[in-house]
Every structure is written in C-alpha cells, then in structure tokens.
Design an enzyme around this catalytic site. Sequence first.
Site, PDB file in Angstrom:
ATOM      1  N   HIS A 160       0.793  -1.231   0.000  1.00  0.00           N
ATOM      2  CA  HIS A 160       0.000   0.000   0.000  1.00  0.00           C
ATOM      3  C   HIS A 160       0.818   1.271   0.000  1.00  0.00           C
ATOM      4  CE1 HIS A 160      -4.211  -1.284   0.431  1.00  0.00           C
ATOM      5  NE2 HIS A 160      -3.672  -2.395   0.905  1.00  0.00           N
TER       6      HIS A 160
ATOM      7  N   THR B 231      -8.222   6.651  -2.898  1.00  0.00           N
ATOM      8  CA  THR B 231      -9.569   6.223  -3.260  1.00  0.00           C
ATOM      9  C   THR B 231     -10.546   7.381  -3.084  1.00  0.00           C
ATOM     10  OG1 THR B 231      -9.799   5.350  -1.016  1.00  0.00           O
ATOM     11  CG2 THR B 231      -9.309   3.765  -2.764  1.00  0.00           C
TER      12      THR B 231
ATOM     13  N   LYS C 118     -14.028   8.660  -5.320  1.00  0.00           N
ATOM     14  CA  LYS C 118     -15.348   9.001  -4.772  1.00  0.00           C
ATOM     15  C   LYS C 118     -15.825  10.344  -5.313  1.00  0.00           C
ATOM     16  CE  LYS C 118     -13.822   6.794  -0.485  1.00  0.00           C
ATOM     17  NZ  LYS C 118     -13.176   7.127   0.814  1.00  0.00           N
TER      18      LYS C 118
ATOM     19  N   LYS D 239      -8.818  14.231   3.593  1.00  0.00           N
ATOM     20  CA  LYS D 239      -8.023  13.002   3.668  1.00  0.00           C
ATOM     21  C   LYS D 239      -7.175  13.129   4.913  1.00  0.00           C
ATOM     22  CE  LYS D 239      -6.368  14.010  -0.481  1.00  0.00           C
ATOM     23  NZ  LYS D 239      -6.390  12.743  -1.202  1.00  0.00           N
ATOM     24  N   ARG D 240      -6.471  12.048   5.303  1.00  0.00           N
ATOM     25  CA  ARG D 240      -5.581  12.182   6.443  1.00  0.00           C
ATOM     26  C   ARG D 240      -4.599  13.332   6.217  1.00  0.00           C
ATOM     27  NH1 ARG D 240      -5.799   8.254  10.699  1.00  0.00           N
ATOM     28  NH2 ARG D 240      -3.947   9.375  11.388  1.00  0.00           N
TER      29      ARG D 240
END
Length: 861
Positions: A394, A693, A697, A585-586
């Site tokens: 990842h 991802t 979306k 996002k983070r």
Amino acid sequence: MSSVDPDPLSRLGVRGLEALVDDDTKKRQISIRHIAPKESINTLKDAFNRHLHYTMAKDRNEASDWHLYMALAHTVKDTLVSRWIRTQQHYYKKDPKRVYYISLEFYMGRTLTNTMVNLDIQPACEGTMRKLGLDMEELENSEEDAGLGNGGLGRLAACLMDSMATLGMAAYGYGIRYDYGIFEQKIKGGWQVEEPDEWLRYGNPWEHARPEFTIPVHYYGNIEHNEQGSKWVNTQVVQAIPYDTPIPGFRNNTVNTMRLWSAKASDSFNLNFFNNGEYLKAVYDRNLAENISRVLYPNDNVFEGRELRLKQEYFLVSASLQDIIRRYKSPKRGGAHGFRNSFSIFSQKVALQLNDTHPSLAIPELMRLLLDENGLAWENAWEIVQNTCAYTNHTILPEALERWSTQLLEKVLPRHLQIIYIINHHFLDDVKQRYPGDEDRVRRMSIVEEEGEKRINMAHLSIVGSHAVNGVARIHSNLLKSKIFKDFYEMYPEKFHNITNGITPRRWLMVCNSSLTKIISNTIGTEWLTNLHFLRNLESFQTEERVIRLIIESKKENKRKLAAYLKQNGNFEVNPNSMFDVHVKRIHEYKRQLLNCLHIITLYNRIKANPDMEVVPRTVIIGGKAAPGYFMAKLIIKLVNNIAQVVNNDESIQDKLKVVFLQNYRVSLAEKVIPAADLSQQISTAGTEASGTGNMKFMLNGALTIGTLDGANVEMREEVGEENFFLFGMNETEVEDARPNYYPKKYYDEDPELKQALDQINNGFFSPEDQGLFRDIYNQLVFSDRYMLLADFRSYIECQKRVDELYCRPREWARVCLLNIAAAGKFSSDRTVTEYASKIWGVDPSDYKLPLPHVVSNDSH
Ligand SMILES: *Cc1c(COP(=O)(O)O)cnc(C)c1O
C-alpha cells in the site's frame, strides 16, 4: 462578479428538484421503485414496534432518537438473518474455495442505510417511519460510525467486502474488534484534540458474539527441542472471542461474514497470583491481556514498532488461521466426506489476502501450525504457505514499511523468529544460486536486516512467502517493480501484479447521493449499479440541456445540505453559490495540504492588493485527522484554522473567499461532503500516493479533479480525457530527476507571490498571538521541502486559474462533471475484486452462485 448563478432553475428549492426528477421519471416511464407495497410496510411496522417494546424496553413517548434507531436497526437486521444462514449453508454444501481478506483495519462507517439499500427495503422502511411520524435522517444520524480504520487502507477493506458479497464470492473478512476506533477529533483554539471513540458504549446491533468459536493465542515462552522437532512451551495464553457482522451483497441474497476478534484473558491468566492468594490482583491484571484489542493505532502511513501493536498483529493472524484451518478440516459435517485430515488441497480451498504487511506474521504462523501442530514436513508446508498467501503493498514511503526488531520478536514470538530465520536461509540460498558472487544483492534482498539494530523486513518476508504481490494503481505497481522491489521483480517477475483500487458505487453514490442516483437511472437505466462501466452511456447526454440542468440542480441541492450541516455543526455560514473546493483526507506532508494553504494565501493577498478584481467565489474546505504523535501534521491543522480566522474575519474579503476546517472527518462525514464538492484536490507529490480512493469518490459524484500524475489520478485522467482533468506539477520522473539538486529556496527567491505567502507564515501574520508558531513550517519548506511543494507551486496556481475560468461557465462545467461521472466506471471495487479473483485467488463465483431472484423479505418474525 459576486456570485455564479447558472440559471433561473437554481431558484427552485429542494422540492423543486424532487418534482423535476419525479416528473422526468414519469415522462420517461422508467420504473424506479420508491413506493413500497402496503403489506411490507405493515410487517415492518409490527417488527419495529415489537423491537422498541421488547428489545429496547421503551415506550414510544420516552424513546429517544437512539432507541428508535436501535429498534429500526434490529428490524432491518432480522431481514438479514435468514439470508445469512442460507448463504453460509450454501457455502458449506458447495465447499468452494474460500477467500479470506485479513486486515488490521475495516473502516466500515455506518451500516443501517447501506443494509436497507442492499436488501432493497429502503422505500418500505422510509414508508414505515413516515407512517409512524419519524424522521429517517435523524435516526440514521444516531448511528455511531464503525471507525476501525485510519483512512484509505481500511476503507478499501470495507469496499472490497461489499463487492465480494455483491459478486457472490465465498469471502470472509478477518480483523480486530477494537474497543476504541479511530479517535474523535475536536478542534480547540485551532488545535487538534483527540478524544476516545467509544463506539460500543451503547451496544452494536449489527454484531453477533460467537463465544463457542473462541480460540487461544499464545505469547512469550521458549522453545524446546526434541526428536519430533521444536515445541513452543511456557507460553501465556489470551483467548480470541469472535464477533460476526453480516455483509450483505447488493440484492443478490448473499450475506457474507466479517469476523472480528476480541481479546479475553484466559481462565488460567496469572494463576501464580491466584495460588499465592492474591486473588484480587489476579482479577485486576486480566486487563493486561484484554488490552490487546483495546484500541486502533491511529497512524496512517507510519510504522511504530511497539510491542502492543506486534501483539495485535499476531493476535489477528493466529486466531484467524486457526479458525480457517478448523473450517477447512470440516467441509461437510458427518456424511461421506467426514473430517478432512490432509492439507493436500488446502491451497485449492483457501486464499489469504494480506492487506499490507500488517498481517504478514500469517506466513510464519501458518508454517508453525503446519509444522508443529499438524506434523507436516518443511518443504510441504512451505509450498502450501506460498500457494495460499498473497500480499498487497500500500505504500513505498520508507517510514511506513514495517521492520520489527528481532529482539522484540525473540521475546514475544520466539518460534516465529526461528521460522523466519529458516525461511531466510532457504531464500538466500536460492538468491546465491541464481546470482553467484553477488554479495550485495544478497544483502539487499535479505529478510533479516543486519545494519544497525537487527530487524525483520516484513515486506521482504511477504514477497518471499506469497505467490502474488500487487500494487494498488498502475504507477504504484510499476514503482514496486522498478524501485523498492526491483531485485525481487528480477528474480520472480511472474509474482508481480497491478490491481487498481476501487470503491463501492452503492455506498459512494447510491446511498450518499440520492438525487444524482435518480438522475443517472432515469437517463441510462439501473444496470450501472452492478456494472459501473454502463456509466459510459451518459456521455451521449452531454449536449442534452435537460440532463445538464439536472446535474447542476443536484449538485446545488447537495451543497445546500452541506451548508446546513456546517451551520448546525460549527455555526459556520457558507454560500452554496460559491465553488466548493474540497481537500479531505488524512493530514500528511506528502498529501500536501500546505500547498493548498499557499494557494489560499495567494488568493487572499491578490484580493487585498486589488479589491475591485473579479473573483470566482470559493469556499475551501479542508478536513482530516493527524496522527496524535505527528507534530508537523498537527501544526498544519493549526495553520489551516489560523488562516481561516484571518480570511473569514476580514471584512474586505466578503463572500469571495471562505476557509473551513471540517472537524472529525470520517466515513459518515465523507458521505455528506463528497456529493457537495465542485472541486476535488488530489495534489500529492507524484510518486508518493499509492492509489488514493478519495479521488475516485469525488469523480463518481461529479466533482472535477485538480491533481498531479500520482496514484490512480493517472488512470482517472486517462479514462476521462486530459481536457477534462486539471493537471499540474511534475510527474514522477521529473520529481526523481529534480531531487538530487533540489534547492527550494531558489523558488522562494524567484517567485514574489510565493515569497510573500511563506514570509507571512514565518513572520506571524497568521499567528499574531505567537509570532514564531509556524516557523518550523517555513523552515521545512524553504530549506528542505521533501515533497517539493515549492517546485510545483507556480504550476498549481496557474492551474487553479483555469479552474476559475471553467467555473464561470456553469453549463460547460456541468458537462465536464457529466463526463467525469461517465468515465468513473473503471473505479468500481466490483472490477477490483473481479481482478483479484481471476489473477490471484483463482475463484469464479459463477460456479456456485446462490439462486436468484431476490425476494423482498417477509421473515421479520
Ligand atoms: C476514502 C476515505 C479516505 C481515503 O482518502 P484518500 O484521499 O484516498 O487518502 C480516508 N478517509 C475516509 C473517511 C474515507 O472515506
């Protein structure tokens, strides 16, 4: 101009849009069920009232929204149970190859609406609630998120579970039932404050404890050698209690299982104290064992080599593998087949997918179980392990790669360390045989790292112990082959695959964006829900005024809803006519929230310098959690909040620019903010974001992307066409070429707008109460800038100008939105899972599909 007002239709309210869509549905005679049959409403109403009374023990008059939610959740769950049992019996009878997705994270979010949608009982439930005078949305918002994940990796696991069930695969998720999920983020004085996420406080109606399948997990101890081999003895035992959650497929009668383990002290725990009469101490100390499943580690893309985390990883892997072996051994209860005692067909019946290296102890643990517990020979066991395991990488960020100290492994899992050494010994023999005399290659490829503190490289172990290794987007998979795993690719080219990530179109469109869902289905039918490639059929409607208007109206409705949410949860007013520019996002330096900040500051300075300038009004929305120990990420949050203070309170800025920090970004909030976005920011340094991802979306919900050639952005742009994607910045090769001689201060010296923005960060313009507060950010950027923000700054600013220009032409903007939606088909997790099935797992669900058609349930007892 003060605001962009596309056309007179925008004056229609929410009702107006509903009417427009409904009218359109009638005209086009497409049947989309939104009226539920009377009898199912009555059945559901009875079940709901029964649960409110008997399960919740509440009278209607004293029931809170949460009690009503619980009664509805139990009602909906009842309709799952028969299908769940039938599905499991079906697998038991057909005995297909099982797929096990093993992950330390499952970021599921809420379950109620998704379940109603997948079971096709949403209209009936809504009708029921209406009849009872209840507001469905308020009940939905009473549900706690299952926040057992940090970000993309955990959410991927959740999307894949949905898709595997939808495709009818015999799939299981294995994870940990953390008592505390990802922390709740509060913002106090502009700083992130973490609060514990007590998601189980009021009970979880979706899970089922299965104490009858409790499994012992061992730690510590030592190894005894005898004639039969090695034996792990004197261990401490922790019990793993399984909790099962049903995972329904989309309208196909399949209900799979996610099994999460909870740690429980065993009866013998601290028997010593007990025998010495220290009964109370023995009982108190049971907490020590039970801490294993206490809390999710809140790190995203960073490795933290703590003992408790190691114990968590092993806890998951050991309990899951013992459970999998138990299931393998009993394919059919009694009968001719009886008990399966040989492992000869294990890898034909079991596929294990490791979500990153977090569960990579599965490799030595499966070896141990086969060797020590089942008496297999090494070669035999090793072949089974390799044929069963597959590893998904990842990230290539070096600080995220797991490298466990051998000292810690020796203490906690001595037998596993021994097995890893033997694996490495055999492996390095192969390397030496293949590359005689290449000492350096042997050193580079070793599973055991000898420089500095001795460590086990878990990625190397995972590659060696698996038959398949995959990256999560094309660019990422190519980097695995050309950079971090180059040696391994040269030795085992056939192991390496790409499987680009995806998202489930059910949760990420149908559940979260009902107006857009209706528009799409009215226009092209409903096949897209299970074959997202059908969205391509939208392309031919790009010149249809009717469809373009509906797209504009739907986005506006979603923006109004988000504006209402922001007003209620932060008391912040935003203008739904402004461009919603969203970056959620983070928080991480590589994701470059600071580049966004530099753009905001530049816009602000331009408006201040030239108050009469025409401006496209923007609301910049930034959200995300920082790991609690990540100093720079937390400082970035403070900077965003301080910039917001300055910009939002400057009278002369008016409506032209607003900055919002969105508190506590999580799955349920993503479902509210993404459908309302006009612009999606995907601006990581090329080569750093494996896939992303979030980007998918937004695309699916009709936002346009401003982004770099990184992760799945590359493939998104390819699908939609370069003219429909706002590209900026260096590509991965340019980044690598620039890095050796990179001198960020040159950009600072040569670009006056950039210099001004950085100086303001440095000199306290955004922190008057503490002038030096953001000096570390300035110093990082001007003198180090690992992620090369300064090199991409000018290109980004120019690209944002092109964004403004297009936004001034609302119909053209909406047409490009439509084209983005039309091009999102590739990014369905149904496609992702289909690729895993054929390239890696070797399963074909059509071999054993459950019989259709799906019948709307009447089994709520
Ligand atoms: C999808 C998702 C993510 C991943 O976002 P990226 O932009 O790909 O990093 C993180 N958090 C939540 C809540 C999500 O839904």
